[in-house]
Design a protein around this motif. Sequence first.
Motif, PDB file in Angstrom:
ATOM      1  N   LEU A   1       0.807  -1.120  -0.036  1.00 45.74           N
ATOM      2  CA  LEU A   1       0.038  -0.094  -0.094  1.00 45.74           C
ATOM      3  C   LEU A   1       0.902   1.341  -0.183  1.00 45.74           C
ATOM      4  CD1 LEU A   1      -2.940   1.049   0.224  1.00 45.74           C
ATOM      5  CD2 LEU A   1      -2.576   1.015   2.616  1.00 45.74           C
ATOM      6  N   ALA A   2       2.204   1.265   0.272  1.00 39.14           N
ATOM      7  CA  ALA A   2       2.901   2.322   0.311  1.00 39.14           C
ATOM      8  C   ALA A   2       2.976   3.269  -0.942  1.00 39.14           C
ATOM      9  CB  ALA A   2       4.407   1.873   0.763  1.00 39.14           C
ATOM     10  N   ASP A   3       2.939   4.635  -0.695  1.00 38.44           N
ATOM     11  CA  ASP A   3       2.743   5.232  -2.010  1.00 38.44           C
ATOM     12  C   ASP A   3       3.981   5.379  -2.835  1.00 38.44           C
ATOM     13  OD1 ASP A   3       4.083   7.207  -0.509  1.00 38.44           O
ATOM     14  OD2 ASP A   3       2.466   8.556  -0.512  1.00 38.44           O
ATOM     15  N   CYS A   4       5.139   4.639  -2.584  1.00 40.30           N
ATOM     16  CA  CYS A   4       6.125   4.454  -3.664  1.00 40.30           C
ATOM     17  C   CYS A   4       5.571   3.671  -4.676  1.00 40.30           C
ATOM     18  CB  CYS A   4       7.324   3.962  -2.910  1.00 40.30           C
ATOM     19  SG  CYS A   4       7.306   2.736  -2.028  1.00 40.30           S
ATOM     20  N   PHE A   5       4.742   2.842  -4.465  1.00 41.33           N
ATOM     21  CA  PHE A   5       3.992   1.861  -5.513  1.00 41.33           C
ATOM     22  C   PHE A   5       2.756   2.542  -6.019  1.00 41.33           C
ATOM     23  CE2 PHE A   5       6.032  -0.782  -2.152  1.00 41.33           C
ATOM     24  CZ  PHE A   5       7.306  -1.037  -2.731  1.00 41.33           C
ATOM     25  N   ALA A   6       2.724   2.457  -7.428  1.00 41.82           N
ATOM     26  CA  ALA A   6       1.537   3.175  -8.249  1.00 41.82           C
ATOM     27  C   ALA A   6       0.293   2.387  -7.831  1.00 41.82           C
ATOM     28  CB  ALA A   6       1.605   3.169  -9.379  1.00 41.82           C
ATOM     29  N   THR A   7       0.359   0.880  -7.782  1.00 38.42           N
ATOM     30  CA  THR A   7      -0.729  -0.077  -7.637  1.00 38.42           C
ATOM     31  C   THR A   7      -0.184  -1.236  -6.575  1.00 38.42           C
ATOM     32  OG1 THR A   7       0.076  -1.277  -9.437  1.00 38.42           O
ATOM     33  CG2 THR A   7      -1.484   0.178  -9.962  1.00 38.42           C
ATOM     34  N   LYS A   8      -1.074  -1.913  -5.951  1.00 37.48           N
ATOM     35  CA  LYS A   8      -0.632  -2.961  -5.415  1.00 37.48           C
ATOM     36  C   LYS A   8      -0.225  -4.124  -5.974  1.00 37.48           C
ATOM     37  CE  LYS A   8      -4.574  -2.084  -2.433  1.00 37.48           C
ATOM     38  NZ  LYS A   8      -5.206  -2.409  -1.156  1.00 37.48           N
ATOM     39  N   ARG A   9      -0.400  -4.411  -7.192  1.00 35.45           N
ATOM     40  CA  ARG A   9       0.440  -5.290  -8.201  1.00 35.45           C
ATOM     41  C   ARG A   9       1.762  -4.978  -8.106  1.00 35.45           C
ATOM     42  NH1 ARG A   9      -1.440  -8.914 -11.734  1.00 35.45           N
ATOM     43  NH2 ARG A   9      -3.473  -7.964 -11.526  1.00 35.45           N
ATOM     44  N   GLU A  10       2.264  -3.751  -8.323  1.00 43.07           N
ATOM     45  CA  GLU A  10       3.551  -3.079  -8.396  1.00 43.07           C
ATOM     46  C   GLU A  10       4.233  -3.350  -6.988  1.00 43.07           C
ATOM     47  OE1 GLU A  10       4.051   0.477 -10.309  1.00 43.07           O
ATOM     48  OE2 GLU A  10       5.666   1.079  -8.566  1.00 43.07           O
TER      49      GLU A  10
ATOM     50  N   THR B   1       0.303   1.550  13.352  1.00 49.82           N
ATOM     51  CA  THR B   1      -0.342   2.279  12.588  1.00 49.82           C
ATOM     52  C   THR B   1      -1.903   1.962  12.226  1.00 49.82           C
ATOM     53  OG1 THR B   1       1.682   2.258  10.998  1.00 49.82           O
ATOM     54  CG2 THR B   1      -0.200   3.205   9.831  1.00 49.82           C
TER      55      THR B   1
ATOM     56  N   ASP C   1      -8.552  -4.559   1.945  1.00 48.51           N
ATOM     57  CA  ASP C   1      -8.358  -3.604   2.969  1.00 48.51           C
ATOM     58  C   ASP C   1      -9.762  -2.718   2.782  1.00 48.51           C
ATOM     59  OD1 ASP C   1      -5.825  -3.957   4.174  1.00 48.51           O
ATOM     60  OD2 ASP C   1      -4.719  -2.546   3.062  1.00 48.51           O
TER      61      ASP C   1
END
Lengths: 345, 345
Positions: free
Chosen positions: A69-78, A145, A164
């Motif tokens: 989920l971290a926003d360095c990834f565009a999608t969950k797949r990535e 968190t 989620d």
Amino acid sequence: MLSDAILGWDVGGANIKMARIDAESRRVTVVERAFPLWREFDRLPSVLASLEGGAWHRPVMAVTMTAELADCFATKREGVAFVVGAFEAAFPASTLWIYGVDGRFRSAEEARQQPIDVAAANWMATATLVARATSDALLIDVGSTTTDIIPIVRGRVAAEGRTDPARLRSGELVYTGCLRTPICAIVRSAPLGGVWCRVAAEHFAVAADVYRWLGPIGEDDYTCDTPDGRGRSRSDAGARLARMVCADRETLGDADVTAIADHVALAQARQIAHGIRQVMRRLGAAQPRLAIVAGSGVFLARAAAESAGLTTRDLSAELGVDAARAAPAAAVALLLLELMSTGRR
Amino acid sequence: MLSDAILGWDVGGANIKMARIDAESRRVTVVERAFPLWREFDRLPSVLASLEGGAWHRPVMAVTMTAELADCFATKREGVAFVVGAFEAAFPASTLWIYGVDGRFRSAEEARQQPIDVAAANWMATATLVARATSDALLIDVGSTTTDIIPIVRGRVAAEGRTDPARLRSGELVYTGCLRTPICAIVRSAPLGGVWCRVAAEHFAVAADVYRWLGPIGEDDYTCDTPDGRGRSRSDAGARLARMVCADRETLGDADVTAIADHVALAQARQIAHGIRQVMRRLGAAQPRLAIVAGSGVFLARAAAESAGLTTRDLSAELGVDAARAAPAAAVALLLLELMSTGRR
């Protein structure tokens, strides 16, 4: 057995936890490290390797994650592909099993193909383990968190949501925790001089400052970054809390800061209790009376459970203190060990 | 006149605005720059100098600030002294006048001595200017980060609070804005598939993403940092909004994102309207019917004012578009010019 240990991993966006089970003694030990993945994702393979320590002979790896989920990834797949790839890079000789929301382990390749099946499955691991020992309970795991509220009914995990977003809707995931949660995401106002004062919508202070000021956590428990880059002392935490009402410690006394902290702590316990009640309503006649409380914010889990009328039992009484703090990591390791012993996966 | 221009400055924690009045033509021009002071405070003198451009002969400087609240400063005293010092370093030949919450200008030395008198006085400058032309109105200035709601009664600024904490209590300061405000500080949940979904307490998306997605702001208006370091396109904004419910654009369609954005926009307008109503209640019989709306979030000011039953007039109609966006900077310059013309300060 070729491997001399099973390592269970829980890779979050802000923390990495590893539980090691010695194959002979079955003893569980836990290593934990705050790691802001969204900022330093390139370093993930080396951080994994350093946590593992290299002392084991081809350890088998059980992995669960929320880091996708971290926003360095565009999608969950990535995100899933990146985390799986980091394990492959760090431990080329190890077998990797990724835990899924349906309670099954998957190969790295399967995880990459169906990322949604393995995204944010850590709660399922803990709940499955708890359900082995406790037939009817609400598992309440308050982490740094987020908070998981998982019903166990007649020895089975009776969660309504799997993803989620579905769990945020069902009340089984309340996105609030004892360390990283910004104060402005918990309350809109706080008492100041006996009058309600709006709070600043800024990352000036976090939940860790509240619990550092009020007592439940010590300097070593404050494992996340401080919002202002200053220290983790009680006094530093107080200055950050004062800034939430756009004040400073020249103008706010200790009692003022305590009033703010008390209010935020109560509001956060209520927020979790709200999730508990939503989950309980759905269960109807199957409502448990017992809460199994866990996580680094176990004090908050206990307060919320009690305010919702539940009796509480600490997961640490069953798993040990370390394993209960890092429950999903210990759980995936134990579940994989169990499968390997019985020959199923 | 020794000086050929008056420069008005509004130094915030995230933005610096400068309004220049040509001493001859009295024309006002505005220069604005997003500058994350809390991260790069050492660079403040050089940023000030570069905004000023060096084209003027010993310009007189009128300064107002909110930057003293930035968490790189332990106290407001430290913050005020730092900002004043940065001006002295950048413009050693200029005379410096710091605007106070009582409407008087102070020397650099006086400001250092009594920092609370000059902290966060920018709203007073705008309101004083507006009160010159409009005898009864509510000034509603929605900036990138905060909203000022200032009553003007019979040609005088009739604010109840002077300091930030007092104004947060009176409703005259609502800490919400059209760009930098985290979504998790505006709403606790958002609609998703027709059901309420809790939102992530993370800095995944900000108000700018909502208004970028819905239309009121363009790519150039999105002047703050993006939370994930990605772009300012509508599509990037949509991905950030999807993450607020722990989803991504593989699983959420355009209509889903719009439903989330609509809800946040409405909630933010309501939050401002709540402040408006609190201020209005206190005024009793002196309640104005007119709102003067201003700021980079003027569209939000208008929506909130209308929902509270007020007629609206844009400050830009009186001051020009640039000056209305950077109203406090223009106001301190104009007020100082006026004082210099009449010989008082």
